[in-house]
Design a protein around this motif. Structure first.
Motif, PDB file in Angstrom:
ATOM      1  N   SER A  85       0.839  -1.196   0.000  1.00 50.61           N
ATOM      2  CA  SER A  85       0.000   0.000   0.000  1.00 50.61           C
ATOM      3  C   SER A  85       0.874   1.245   0.000  1.00 50.61           C
ATOM      4  N   ALA A  86       0.743   2.044  -1.046  1.00 54.65           N
ATOM      5  CA  ALA A  86       1.616   3.205  -1.212  1.00 54.65           C
ATOM      6  C   ALA A  86       1.181   3.956  -2.458  1.00 54.65           C
ATOM      7  N   VAL A  87       1.868   5.056  -2.715  1.00 58.12           N
ATOM      8  CA  VAL A  87       1.702   5.756  -3.988  1.00 58.12           C
ATOM      9  C   VAL A  87       2.870   5.368  -4.881  1.00 58.12           C
ATOM     10  N   TYR A  88       2.569   5.035  -6.120  1.00 56.08           N
ATOM     11  CA  TYR A  88       3.586   4.590  -7.061  1.00 56.08           C
ATOM     12  C   TYR A  88       3.740   5.635  -8.168  1.00 56.08           C
ATOM     13  N   PHE A  89       4.990   6.011  -8.402  1.00 54.45           N
ATOM     14  CA  PHE A  89       5.303   7.016  -9.420  1.00 54.45           C
ATOM     15  C   PHE A  89       6.187   6.401 -10.497  1.00 54.45           C
ATOM     16  N   CYS A  90       5.969   6.831 -11.724  1.00 51.23           N
ATOM     17  CA  CYS A  90       6.902   6.495 -12.788  1.00 51.23           C
ATOM     18  C   CYS A  90       7.533   7.786 -13.283  1.00 51.23           C
ATOM     19  N   ARG A  91       8.722   7.679 -13.831  1.00 48.34           N
ATOM     20  CA  ARG A  91       9.344   8.843 -14.438  1.00 48.34           C
ATOM     21  C   ARG A  91      10.412   8.389 -15.406  1.00 48.34           C
ATOM     22  N   GLY A  92      10.767   9.295 -16.329  1.00 46.21           N
ATOM     23  CA  GLY A  92      11.836   8.999 -17.257  1.00 46.21           C
ATOM     24  C   GLY A  92      13.167   9.287 -16.596  1.00 46.21           C
ATOM     25  N   GLY A  93      14.203   8.648 -17.096  1.00 51.11           N
ATOM     26  CA  GLY A  93      15.521   8.874 -16.539  1.00 51.11           C
ATOM     27  C   GLY A  93      16.222  10.032 -17.192  1.00 51.11           C
ATOM     28  N   GLY A  94      17.285  10.520 -16.597  1.00 51.76           N
ATOM     29  CA  GLY A  94      18.049  11.614 -17.163  1.00 51.76           C
ATOM     30  C   GLY A  94      17.605  12.960 -16.639  1.00 51.76           C
TER      31      GLY A  94
END
Lengths: 110, 114
Positions: A85-94
């Motif tokens: 249980s949490a908030v999940y984030f995606c992001r690009g690298g760089g």
């Protein structure tokens, strides 16, 4: 990057089921894509990443899928547990991926 | 091993008062440093990042400022806080070598402006 001003979408799953969290990205120049997990009141923690030349990568109970054609990233969590249980984030690298998307709040139902 | 510290953990400040949040990193040298803000129920907003001492890039115009007086020290400041400055402030670092995209976050500071 994505807007960071909107309220978080929510995904509710039963304990023991598999969870699939989706993310759309706009920057095609990212060499890597990363998933972070943020538990309540804590800072985000790195979960898993995937290089842009890969389609799939597996970790412990987690799998990330990358579809560059539609600029879509997903995080699959097997046998979801209360600790997921949490908030999940995606992001690009760089350097051009410093802004996080709005994230998804994963809620585990007993 | 590397560790990142932030203090204080929580802070309640009146509108118009000054602010100073500190972040320090141990176990690494010459890191990239970042300040993020997260409003309740929202995503992370990048405020500032620094690639070296005295080098600060601002992402969002506001009444906040950042400084990097030492290689592993990053400070977030304000001369006069606004109600809208309330939020969860996170400091992060990344290495410039190898997988420099991976950021490591501190425990955060919960700021409430009253």
């Amino acid at each position: 990057g994505e807007s960071v001003g909107l309220h978080l979408p929510t995904l509710s799953v039963q304990e023991g089921d598999n969870s699939i969290i989706n993310c759309a990205y706009s920057n095609s120049a990212s060499d890597y894509f990363i998933w972070y997990k943020q538990e309540s009141g804590k800072g985000p923690q790195f979960i898993i990443d995937i290089r842009s030349n890969m389609d799939k990568r597996q970790g412990q109970r987690v799998t990330v899928l990358l579809n560059k054609t539609v600029k879509h990233l997903s995080l699959q969590i097997a046998a979801t547990q209360p600790g997921d249980s949490a908030v999940y984030f995606c992001r690009g690298g760089g350097a051009d991926g410093l802004t996080f998307g709005k994230g998804t709040h994963l809620i585990i139902q007993p | 091993s590397q560790t990142i510290h932030q203090w204080p953990a929580t802070l309640v400040q009146p509108v118009g008062s000054p602010l100073s949040l500190e972040c320090t990193v141990e176990g690494t040298s010459n890191p990239n440093l970042y300040w993020y803000r997260q409003a309740a129920g929202r995503g992370l907003q990048l405020l500032f990042y620094s690639v070296g001492i005295g080098q600060i890039s601002s992402e969002v115009p506001q009444n906040l400022s950042a400084s990097r007086p030492q290689d592993r020290q990053f400070i977030l400041s304000s001369k006069k806080l606004l109600l809208s400055d309330s939020g969860f402030y996170l400091c992060a670092w990344s290495t410039r070598e190898g997988r420099g995209y991976e950021q490591y976050f501190g425990p955060g500071t919960r700021l409430t402006v009253t």
